[in-house]
Design a protein around this motif. Structure first.
Motif, mmCIF file in Angstrom:
data_model
loop_
_atom_site.group_PDB
_atom_site.id
_atom_site.type_symbol
_atom_site.label_atom_id
_atom_site.label_comp_id
_atom_site.label_asym_id
_atom_site.label_seq_id
_atom_site.Cartn_x
_atom_site.Cartn_y
_atom_site.Cartn_z
ATOM 1 N N ASP A 97 20.808 60.371 28.176
ATOM 2 C CA ASP A 97 20.138 61.492 27.515
ATOM 3 C C ASP A 97 21.024 62.043 26.392
ATOM 4 O OD1 ASP A 97 17.796 62.847 27.164
ATOM 5 O OD2 ASP A 97 18.084 64.262 28.809
ATOM 6 N N LYS A 128 6.563 56.960 25.653
ATOM 7 C CA LYS A 128 7.283 57.959 26.458
ATOM 8 C C LYS A 128 6.330 59.101 26.778
ATOM 9 C CE LYS A 128 10.805 60.611 27.962
ATOM 10 N NZ LYS A 128 11.814 61.186 27.082
ATOM 11 N N HIS A 142 18.785 55.600 27.703
ATOM 12 C CA HIS A 142 18.087 56.867 27.410
ATOM 13 C C HIS A 142 18.907 57.692 26.423
ATOM 14 C CE1 HIS A 142 15.219 60.171 28.949
ATOM 15 N NE2 HIS A 142 15.838 60.636 27.859
ATOM 16 N N HIS A 174 18.542 60.224 22.548
ATOM 17 C CA HIS A 174 17.719 60.813 21.491
ATOM 18 C C HIS A 174 18.586 60.750 20.236
ATOM 19 C CE1 HIS A 174 14.660 62.157 24.307
ATOM 20 N NE2 HIS A 174 15.675 62.394 25.129
ATOM 21 N N HIS A 225 15.287 60.626 34.560
ATOM 22 C CA HIS A 225 15.850 61.796 35.262
ATOM 23 C C HIS A 225 15.586 61.717 36.782
ATOM 24 C CE1 HIS A 225 16.116 62.854 31.123
ATOM 25 N NE2 HIS A 225 14.834 63.134 31.019
HETATM 26 ZN ZN LIG Z 1 15.610 62.598 27.173
#
Ligand SMILES: [Zn+2]
Length: 402
Positions: A312, A176, A63, A65, A238
């Motif tokens: 993340d 997503k 995960h 970005h 999450h």
């Molecule tokens: Zn994320």
């Protein structure tokens, strides 16, 4: 030509305890065999001596970005977002370098508002193509007026979720969806309502699967997570405060959980660093969120849920590459053995990305592995001191890799 490595300890990515004193034989970029050092087939073969090292599979961050940095400087974050693709493609390239430096050879991207990561993946200006494998969601989908602007585009008024996802803009590696708000950073355990109902979710997940696209769902809290699992999603991202019942559901349905615990650690550290400028109770809330998430991770492990390490990266204080080390350490602090934590950061990530020949050191798999000069139990904290990297059977020197 076969190359043989004599390794001190082997962590193979399947979660079993490390095995001492092995020979990893590779040929044409693939693992050929794992042998005993006394095996007669090694006679006359040149053997590379890594007997003071622990060797383990190249890592996968499930995960990230890629277009966002982990910086906590608000003006810098804004500037990044308001730049052009030409600037942002350099940012992505830099983040990929950071991943490679930390031993991460594949990343699963959770989306960005402009679809930059997907564009980068297919950008013909990348010559040679990036060594780090990217699976990208392009632009995620959220409900109009709800959380998700940075990573998603909203479903337009009068449009269905399926039409939004599979209308004009449907090329991606996985879909997503954003199905809850952010985890509350100001009040402990406060849950947000789902963004989509179960029918909408089920319809879009069926449509995605028909096109060979797995679905990753951002969801925190009991109901948003339940709806996503019941609708048939492939992974929950999450999953803060999702509760035990959802973990049973995930174990029963083979849904993978990517808990991104490091986000809370990073946010707590960030707020603490702000000192008097932020309400001290806020950093207390992120500390409690982290503790609660670690308890959930421990329970999920006991219930047989499949977990994957995802960070993340790109969130405030969550740095590309480096944060994988922190997430691995958090998995260990929640009760995973080092070998099991590495399985979550290799084999389980490969499964989520559909990379069937990656994430394990076993005959037939792609020869992607790393070496550190510490015993197995110290691998997570030694991830910034990787001494050897092998990618598709070739030794990689970081200075010339890009
Ligand atoms: Zn994320």
């Amino acid at each position: 030509m076969t190359i043989a490595y004599h390794v001190g300890w082997l962590i193979d990515g399947t979660g079993i305890p490390a095995v001492e004193n092995r020979i990893v034989a590779i040929n044409a970029g693939r693992i050929r065999e794992i042998l005993d050092p006394g095996d007669p087939r090694l006679e006359g073969m040149a053997i590379i001596d890594w007997s003071d090292c622990t060797v383990f599979p190249a890592l996968i961050d499930s995960h990230v970005h890629l277009v966002m940095s982990g910086t906590i400087e608000p003006t810098f974050r804004r500037k990044q977002l308001n730049s052009t693709y030409t600037v942002r493609r350099e940012i992505i390239a830099e983040h990929l370098r950071q991943h490679l430096a930390s031993g991460v050879l594949a990343v699963r991207d959770g989306g960005d508002h402009n679809g930059d990561t997907l564009r980068y993946k297919w950008d013909s200006a990348n010559n040679p193509p990036p060594m780090v494998t990217i699976a990208s969601a392009g632009r995620a989908r959220n409900a109009l007026g709800r959380y998700g602007k940075l990573i998603a585009i909203p479903v337009d008024e009068g449009e269905t979720l399926v039409n939004s996802a599979f209308g004009t803009d449907s090329k991606r590696d996985h879909l997503k969806l954003v199905n809850s708000g952010l985890n509350s950073l100001t009040q402990f355990g406060v849950e947000s309502v789902p963004q989509f109902d179960e029918n909408e979710l089920a319809a879009v997940i069926v449509a995605a699967h028909r096109r060979g696209q797995p679905t990753m769902v951002h969801a925190n809290g009991h109901l948003p997570v339940k709806l996503a699992i019941d609708a048939g999603c492939d992974s929950i991202e999450h999953g803060f405060f999702m509760g035990r019942e959802n973990m049973h559901r995930m174990a029963d349905h083979g849904v993978v959980w990517v808990p991104t615990a490091v986000t809370m650690k990073a946010y707590g550290d960030y707020l603490k660093a702000q000192g008097h400028r932020s309400d001290p109770s806020f950093s207390e809330v992120s500390r409690k969120n982290l503790e609660h998430q670690l308890e959930q991770i421990s329970t999920a492990r006991n219930l047989g849920v499949t977990l994957a390490v995802g960070t993340d990266a790109g969130s405030p204080g969550v740095h590309h590459g480096l944060s994988v080390k922190e997430e691995l350490q958090l998995f260990v602090s929640a009760g995973f053995s080092v070998e099991e934590a590495i399985q979550c950061a290799s084999r389980h990530g490969a499964r989520l990305m559909g990379l069937s020949d990656r994430g394990a050191i076993a005959p037939g798999m792609r020869a992607d592995f790393l070496a550190v000069k510490v015993p197995p139990q110290h691998v997570p904290e030694a991830l910034h001191q990787i001494v050897h990297r092998v990618v598709e059977g070739r030794t990689i020197d970081l200075d010339t890799a890009f």
